[in-house]
Write a protein that holds these residues in place. Structure first.
Motif, PDB file in Angstrom:
ATOM      1  N   LEU A  35       0.797  -0.939   0.106  1.00  0.00           N
ATOM      2  CA  LEU A  35      -0.036   0.076   0.063  1.00  0.00           C
ATOM      3  C   LEU A  35       0.973   1.252   0.022  1.00  0.00           C
ATOM      4  N   ASN A  36       1.943   1.255   0.657  1.00  0.00           N
ATOM      5  CA  ASN A  36       2.810   2.457   0.711  1.00  0.00           C
ATOM      6  C   ASN A  36       3.476   2.733  -0.732  1.00  0.00           C
ATOM      7  N   LYS A  37       3.724   1.570  -1.419  1.00  0.00           N
ATOM      8  CA  LYS A  37       4.121   1.697  -2.929  1.00  0.00           C
ATOM      9  C   LYS A  37       2.914   2.349  -3.816  1.00  0.00           C
ATOM     10  N   VAL A  38       1.793   2.021  -3.400  1.00  0.00           N
ATOM     11  CA  VAL A  38       0.588   2.517  -4.133  1.00  0.00           C
ATOM     12  C   VAL A  38       0.475   4.131  -3.871  1.00  0.00           C
ATOM     13  N   LYS A  39       0.725   4.511  -2.430  1.00  0.00           N
ATOM     14  CA  LYS A  39       0.834   6.125  -2.055  1.00  0.00           C
ATOM     15  C   LYS A  39       1.870   6.779  -2.690  1.00  0.00           C
ATOM     16  N   ALA A  40       3.225   5.957  -3.071  1.00  0.00           N
ATOM     17  CA  ALA A  40       4.316   6.628  -3.563  1.00  0.00           C
ATOM     18  C   ALA A  40       4.003   7.151  -4.942  1.00  0.00           C
ATOM     19  N   VAL A  41       3.113   6.551  -5.754  1.00  0.00           N
ATOM     20  CA  VAL A  41       2.783   7.077  -7.010  1.00  0.00           C
ATOM     21  C   VAL A  41       1.795   8.048  -7.161  1.00  0.00           C
ATOM     22  N   MET A  42       0.971   8.450  -5.951  1.00  0.00           N
ATOM     23  CA  MET A  42      -0.059   9.248  -5.977  1.00  0.00           C
ATOM     24  C   MET A  42       0.411  10.763  -5.990  1.00  0.00           C
ATOM     25  N   ARG A  43      -0.618  11.707  -6.471  1.00  0.00           N
ATOM     26  CA  ARG A  43      -0.337  13.031  -6.296  1.00  0.00           C
ATOM     27  C   ARG A  43      -0.329  13.521  -4.721  1.00  0.00           C
ATOM     28  N   ALA A  44       0.307  14.355  -4.520  1.00  0.00           N
ATOM     29  CA  ALA A  44       0.291  15.029  -3.062  1.00  0.00           C
ATOM     30  C   ALA A  44      -1.114  15.212  -2.455  1.00  0.00           C
ATOM     31  N   SER A  45      -2.054  16.028  -3.216  1.00  0.00           N
ATOM     32  CA  SER A  45      -3.289  16.007  -2.852  1.00  0.00           C
ATOM     33  C   SER A  45      -4.183  14.816  -2.589  1.00  0.00           C
ATOM     34  N   GLN A  46      -3.774  13.816  -3.377  1.00  0.00           N
ATOM     35  CA  GLN A  46      -4.458  12.436  -3.171  1.00  0.00           C
ATOM     36  C   GLN A  46      -4.127  11.798  -1.838  1.00  0.00           C
ATOM     37  N   LYS A  47      -2.795  12.055  -1.537  1.00  0.00           N
ATOM     38  CA  LYS A  47      -2.156  11.431  -0.457  1.00  0.00           C
ATOM     39  C   LYS A  47      -2.979  12.030   0.728  1.00  0.00           C
ATOM     40  N   ASP A  48      -2.768  13.378   0.859  1.00  0.00           N
ATOM     41  CA  ASP A  48      -3.584  14.123   1.824  1.00  0.00           C
ATOM     42  C   ASP A  48      -4.977  13.631   2.131  1.00  0.00           C
ATOM     43  N   LYS A  49      -5.785  13.422   1.111  1.00  0.00           N
ATOM     44  CA  LYS A  49      -7.220  12.850   1.392  1.00  0.00           C
ATOM     45  C   LYS A  49      -7.044  11.421   1.934  1.00  0.00           C
ATOM     46  N   ILE A  50      -6.095  10.580   1.374  1.00  0.00           N
ATOM     47  CA  ILE A  50      -6.008   9.351   2.089  1.00  0.00           C
ATOM     48  C   ILE A  50      -5.614   9.110   3.486  1.00  0.00           C
ATOM     49  N   GLU A  51      -4.638  10.069   4.092  1.00  0.00           N
ATOM     50  CA  GLU A  51      -4.416  10.130   5.213  1.00  0.00           C
ATOM     51  C   GLU A  51      -5.546  10.799   6.077  1.00  0.00           C
ATOM     52  N   GLN A  52      -6.217  11.647   5.617  1.00  0.00           N
ATOM     53  CA  GLN A  52      -7.504  12.018   6.384  1.00  0.00           C
ATOM     54  C   GLN A  52      -8.575  10.987   6.485  1.00  0.00           C
ATOM     55  N   LEU A  53      -8.832  10.165   5.569  1.00  0.00           N
ATOM     56  CA  LEU A  53      -9.615   9.104   5.401  1.00  0.00           C
ATOM     57  C   LEU A  53      -9.279   7.933   6.390  1.00  0.00           C
ATOM     58  N   ALA A  54      -7.923   7.841   6.345  1.00  0.00           N
ATOM     59  CA  ALA A  54      -7.273   6.524   7.169  1.00  0.00           C
ATOM     60  C   ALA A  54      -7.734   6.966   8.808  1.00  0.00           C
ATOM     61  N   ASP A  55      -7.760   8.358   9.130  1.00  0.00           N
ATOM     62  CA  ASP A  55      -8.151   8.593  10.589  1.00  0.00           C
ATOM     63  C   ASP A  55      -9.386   8.613  10.776  1.00  0.00           C
ATOM     64  N   ARG A  56     -10.558   8.370   9.690  1.00  0.00           N
ATOM     65  CA  ARG A  56     -11.634   8.518   9.994  1.00  0.00           C
ATOM     66  C   ARG A  56     -12.312   7.020   9.718  1.00  0.00           C
ATOM     67  N   ILE A  57     -11.399   6.066   9.823  1.00  0.00           N
ATOM     68  CA  ILE A  57     -11.941   4.634   9.482  1.00  0.00           C
ATOM     69  C   ILE A  57     -11.415   3.835  10.705  1.00  0.00           C
ATOM     70  N   LYS A  58     -12.306   3.253  11.641  1.00  0.00           N
ATOM     71  CA  LYS A  58     -11.896   2.341  12.764  1.00  0.00           C
ATOM     72  C   LYS A  58     -12.688   1.018  12.868  1.00  0.00           C
ATOM     73  N   PHE A  59     -12.025   0.188  13.403  1.00  0.00           N
ATOM     74  CA  PHE A  59     -12.671  -1.192  13.327  1.00  0.00           C
ATOM     75  C   PHE A  59     -12.582  -1.742  14.970  1.00  0.00           C
ATOM     76  N   GLN A  60     -14.012  -2.188  15.422  1.00  0.00           N
ATOM     77  CA  GLN A  60     -13.813  -2.888  16.717  1.00  0.00           C
ATOM     78  C   GLN A  60     -14.287  -4.467  16.469  1.00  0.00           C
ATOM     79  N   LEU A  61     -13.218  -5.226  16.686  1.00  0.00           N
ATOM     80  CA  LEU A  61     -13.640  -6.680  16.482  1.00  0.00           C
ATOM     81  C   LEU A  61     -13.434  -7.322  17.611  1.00  0.00           C
ATOM     82  N   PRO A  62     -14.228  -8.376  17.816  1.00  0.00           N
ATOM     83  CA  PRO A  62     -13.837  -9.438  19.113  1.00  0.00           C
ATOM     84  C   PRO A  62     -12.322 -10.077  19.246  1.00  0.00           C
ATOM     85  N   GLU A  63     -11.950 -10.412  20.303  1.00  0.00           N
ATOM     86  CA  GLU A  63     -10.784 -10.614  20.492  1.00  0.00           C
ATOM     87  C   GLU A  63     -10.198 -11.940  19.914  1.00  0.00           C
TER      88      GLU A  63
END
Length: 229
Positions: free
Chosen positions: A102-130
């Motif tokens: 995934l980091n390699k994917v991000k490496a070929v993206m434009r700076a504006s797209q990287k910013d949006k990806i990072e913002q989305l990453a902070d807004r996706i959370k999972f709560q799973l059973p142990e």
């Protein structure tokens, strides 16, 4: 789809696999085999060395450098979502490799797209059973052994706590009952066995080829699973 987009799509398809049959390309882009021949010829004329091997299909000649594939924001977002799902469906080894990819994917993206990806990453959370957390690092090694048809040595821990050494010819991985299982020919028992991956205490890929010449497809074992989930 215009021809330029189709040619790019065919090139991307060829990049993603070792071989691609002509009828697979035809089905994917809803074109005739004759058009596939013309499109492959056009790619060759543009300096992209596409070869063909009978009974296997088309391929991009090894060693030819292709520019990184461009990902759309939607495609990158989908990959980001899957990274979170891996928490409950993969072990530490697969998570590490996926994050690297995934980091390699991000490496070929434009700076504006990287910013949006990072913002989305902070807004996706999972709560799973142990019980869904796969706290081991065996899947990557098992995948390699299955794909290369090489024997593995394992120390397997039964539910009772008893340990045993096994030499196994792994033929496939199955996820059921919220756990990964490796199906393989156990040389000790002279029969096929289902090993729950979380109970493998130690694992070594010996690099030695299978001794048994023919194994049934993994789909045959799917019919014998003790549960339907």
């Amino acid at each position: 789809m215009n021809r330029i987009d189709r040619l790019f799509g065919i090139l991307t398809m060829l990049q993603s696999r070792r071989y691609v049959m002509g009828d697979q390309i035809a089905d994917k882009f809803a074109i005739s085999i004759r058009t596939v021949y013309r499109d492959v010829k056009a790619l060759n004329e543009q300096g992209i060395p596409v070869g063909f091997e009978p009974n296997k299909g088309y391929f991009v000649v090894e060693g030819y450098f292709l520019r990184p594939v461009s990902f759309s924001l939607e495609e990158a977002n989908a990959l980001l979502l899957v990274e979170n799902l891996l928490i409950g469906f993969a072990d530490k080894s697969i998570k590490n490799f996926y994050s690297s990819a995934l980091n390699k994917v991000k490496a070929v993206m434009r700076a504006s797209q990287k910013d949006k990806i990072e913002q989305l990453a902070d807004r996706i959370k999972f709560q799973l059973p142990e019980r869904l957390y796969q706290d081991y690092e065996h899947l990557a090694t098992l995948q390699q052994a299955v794909s290369t048809k090489t024997i593995i040595d394992i120390v397997y821990c039964k539910e009772s706590g008893e340990r045993s050494n096994r030499r196994v010819e792994p033929i496939g991985l199955v996820f059921y009952a919220f756990s990964w299982h490796v199906i393989g020919w156990c040389q000790l028992r002279k029969d096929y066995r289902d090993f729950r991956v979380s109970r493998i205490a130690q694992l070594v890929n010996t690099g030695m080829p299978f001794e048994k010449e023919v194994h049934p497809p993994i789909s045959e074992f799917m019919k014998q699973l003790p549960v339907d989930y």
